[in-house]
Scaffold this motif. Structure first.
Motif, short mmCIF file in Angstrom:
data_model
loop_
_atom_site.label_atom_id
_atom_site.label_comp_id
_atom_site.label_asym_id
_atom_site.label_seq_id
_atom_site.Cartn_x
_atom_site.Cartn_y
_atom_site.Cartn_z
N ILE A 16 0.84 -1.21 0.00
CA ILE A 16 0.00 0.00 0.00
C ILE A 16 0.87 1.26 0.00
O ILE A 16 0.71 2.16 -0.82
N CYS A 17 1.84 1.31 0.91
CA CYS A 17 2.61 2.54 1.07
C CYS A 17 3.58 2.77 -0.10
O CYS A 17 3.71 3.90 -0.59
N GLY A 18 4.25 1.70 -0.55
CA GLY A 18 5.21 1.86 -1.64
C GLY A 18 4.52 2.31 -2.93
O GLY A 18 4.97 3.25 -3.61
N LEU A 19 3.38 1.69 -3.25
CA LEU A 19 2.66 2.06 -4.48
C LEU A 19 2.10 3.48 -4.36
O LEU A 19 2.13 4.25 -5.32
N ALA A 20 1.61 3.82 -3.15
CA ALA A 20 1.07 5.17 -2.95
C ALA A 20 2.18 6.22 -3.09
O ALA A 20 1.97 7.28 -3.67
N THR A 21 3.37 5.90 -2.60
CA THR A 21 4.48 6.87 -2.70
C THR A 21 4.85 7.10 -4.16
O THR A 21 5.05 8.24 -4.60
N ALA A 22 4.91 6.01 -4.94
CA ALA A 22 5.24 6.17 -6.36
C ALA A 22 4.15 7.00 -7.06
O ALA A 22 4.45 7.86 -7.90
#
Ligand SMILES: Cc1cc2nc3c(=O)[nH]c(=O)nc-3n(C[C@H](O)[C@H](O)[C@H](O)COP(=O)(O)OP(=O)(O)OC[C@H]3O[C@@H](n4cnc5c(N)ncnc54)[C@H](O)[C@@H]3O)c2cc1C
Length: 407
Positions: A16-22
Motif C-alpha cells: 500500500i505505502c510503496g505504491l502510494a508513494t510512487a
C-alpha cells in the motif's frame, strides 16, 4: 557480473505505502522493487477512515474506490459473558469509514504506472551506504546491485531499510487472525456496521462492504504453531470453538460460508512501541522509511494502512519541492550533486518532523487498545488505559480528523 544500475528514487516494497508513494510523485520517475512475482493483492478487507480517504483523494483514486464499498455508519460492540448474559454498546460513526477489498486498493494504486516503474521478483537482501552519492547501494537476493540516490523503505514489518537505519525489529504478538469475505447472493440484511464481538478469548469483527458482501476477521487464542497451513482446517477449528462458546448463528454461518479462496491467515501481529516512534532516527542521508516499516501498529485502531497513505503524501510533497515538479528549471540550475543531496536530506528531515507526532499518537493509541484487548491488564492499568483513550478521543475517532494536506 552484471553492471550496477543507477536510479534516482528507489522505493523498496510494492505494498500500500510503496505504491502510494510512487503514485504521489507524478512527473518524478521512481522505481518500485517488489519481492513478490506479481502484485501482492491478497489479505482481505481494510477499513479506511476519513484521514485515509483524504490521502486517497490526493492520490486521485478515492472516487473509484468509493464505488466499491458502502459507508459504515455505526459500531456495535457485543460481549458475550461467561454467564451467557450479553453486554452491547452501539454508537454512530460520524466520519467516513468504508471497508475496502485490499485487492481493489492495491490495484487502484498500481494502475496507470509508467511501464517499468514496478519491478517484481526483486527482493532486497542487503543495503550499504553509497559513498559516491550519500544514497544507498542495494544488493538484491539474486546478487545484482542497484544504486539509489534516494531510498524509501516501504517493505513492511521485515524492513531491510529500517534495519539499515538502525531501527529495532518490530515486535510481535502471537495472535493468529483468520480473515475472509462472505458473499450473500440474496443480500445479507445486516446494518452497514462494524460489529465487534468478544466471546471467550475470541475477538470477531464483521464489516459490511456492499449489500451482498461482508469482510470478517476472527482473532483466535490458538497458538499459531498448532495451526496447519490448510486454511479450511483452520476455519473448521475456529468454528468448533465458536459453536462451543455459543456464538450467534449469523456469525457462525458467516465464517462457515466464507468464500474459501478469500481465506487468509496472519499468524502474528506486528507493532513498534510508541516510544520508538517518538525517538527513533528514521533517516540516514537520503534514506528513510514509510508505512509499516516506520510505524507498524497492529490492527487495533485500523489505522496502519491509512497512516502509510498519509506518509506517501507528506513525503512526496517534501521531495517534490527539491527533486521534481519544475524539472526543467532544476536542470537549468545544474545543481551540484552535493547540493542536491543536501536538499533531499533536508526534505526527508522535514517529512520526518511532520510525521513524528502523528505517528507517535497513532502508535500510542493502538498500543493502548492492544494492551486492553490482548493482555487483560490489572484494574489500575486498565483504568489508566481507559483514561488515556478518552484523552486521545478514541471513541469519537479523533485520529480520523487528521488531514495530511495537499500534494
Ligand atoms: C489483521 C490485520 C488487519 C488490519 N486492518 C487494518 C485496517 O482495517 N485498516 C488499516 O488502515 N490498516 C489495517 N492493518 C494494517 C495494514 O494492513 C498495514 O498497515 C499496511 O498493509 C502496511 O502497508 P505497507 O505498504 O507499509 O506494508 P506491506 O503491506 O507489508 O507491504 C510491504 C511490501 O514490501 C514487500 N517486501 C517486503 N520485503 C521486501 C524486500 N526485502 N524487498 C522487496 N520487497 C519487499 C512485500 O512483499 C510487500 O508487498 C491491518 C493489519 C493486520 C495484520
Amino acid at each position: 557480473m552484471a553492471a550496477t544500475e543507477a536510479h534516482g528514487i528507489v522505493i523498496a516494497g510494492g505494498g500500500i505505502c510503496g505504491l502510494a508513494t510512487a503514485l504521489a510523485l507524478p512527473g518524478i520517475p521512481s522505481l518500485v522493487l517488489e519481492k513478490s512475482r506479481t502484485l501482492r493483492a491478497e489479505g482481505g478487507g481494510i477499513g479506511v477512515q476519513a484521514n485515509g480517504w483524504r490521502a486517497l483523494e490526493q492520490l486521485g483514486v478515492a472516487q473509484d474506490l468509493r464505488e466499491t464499498a458502502q459507508l459504515i455508519t455505526s459500531y456495535r460492540d457485543v460481549w458475550l459473558q461467561e454467564d451467557k448474559s450479553t453486554q452491547e454498546d452501539e454508537y454512530p460513526v460520524r466520519t467516513e469509514l468504508r471497508c475496502l477489498n485490499r485487492k481493489d486498493l492495491i490495484e487502484a494504486l498500481a494502475k496507470d504506472k509508467p511501464a517499468g516503474t514496478i519491478r517484481y521478483g526483486c527482493q532486497i537482501a542487503a543495503i550499504h551506504e553509497d559513498p559516491g552519492s550519500h544514497g544507498a547501494l542495494l544488493t538484491m537476493a539474486d546478487g545484482t546491485t542497484i544504486k539509489a540516490k534516494v531510498l524509501i523503505g516501504c517493505e513492511g514489518t521485515y524492513s531491510v531499510v529500517a534495519e539499515y537505519l538502525g531501527l529495532a525489529p518490530a515486535r510481535t504478538i502471537p495472535r493468529p487472525v483468520l480473515r475472509g469475505f462472505t458473499t450473500y447472493p440474496h443480500g445479507h440484511h445486516f446494518k452497514n456496521e462494524f460489529l465487534r464481538l468478544r466471546v471467550g478469548e475470541f475477538f470477531i469483527g464483521r464489516l459490511t462492504i456492499t449489500d451482498t458482501l461482508v469482510h470478517f476477521f476472527v482473532t483466535m487464542p490458538t497458538p499459531a504453531t498448532e495451526l496447519t497451513r490448510d486454511l479450511k482446517k483452520v476455519r473448521d477449528l475456529a468454528l468448533e470453538d465458536m459453536v462451543r462458546l455459543r456464538c450467534p448463528a449469523e456469525i457462525v454461518d458467516m465464517v462457515r460460508d466464507a468464500d474459501p479462496e478469500t481465506l487468509n491467515l496472519v499468524t502474528r501481529l506486528w507493532y513498534r512501541p510508541p516510544w520508538e516512534a517518538a525517538f527513533a532516527g528514521f533517516k540516514k542521508g537520503t534514506v528513510t522509511v514509510a508505512g509499516d516499516a516506520m510505524h507498524a501498529m497492529g490492527p487495533f485502531i485500523g489505522q496502519g494502512g491509512s497512516a502509510g497513505l498519509e506518509d506517501a503524501v507528506v513525503l512526496a510533497r517534501a521531495l517534490a519541492r527539491v527533486v521534481g515538479g519544475d524539472g526543467e528549471a532544476r536542470q537549468e540550475m545544474e545543481m551540484e550533486m552535493e547540493m542536491e543531496t543536501k536538499m533531499v536530506g533536508e526534505a526527508i528531515g522535514e517529512y520526518i518532523r511532520e510525521r513524528r507526532l502523528r505517528v507517535l499518537l497513532l502508535s500510542l493509541e493502538s498500543f493502548i487498545v492492544g494492551v486492553l484487548l490482548v493482555r487483560s491488564p490489572a484494574p489500575v492499568v486498565k483504568l489508566a488505559c481507559v483514561a488515556l483513550l478518552i484523552l486521545l478521543g478514541t471513541r469519537s475517532l479523533r485520529h480520523a480528523n487528521y488531514d495530511c494536506g495537499r500534494l
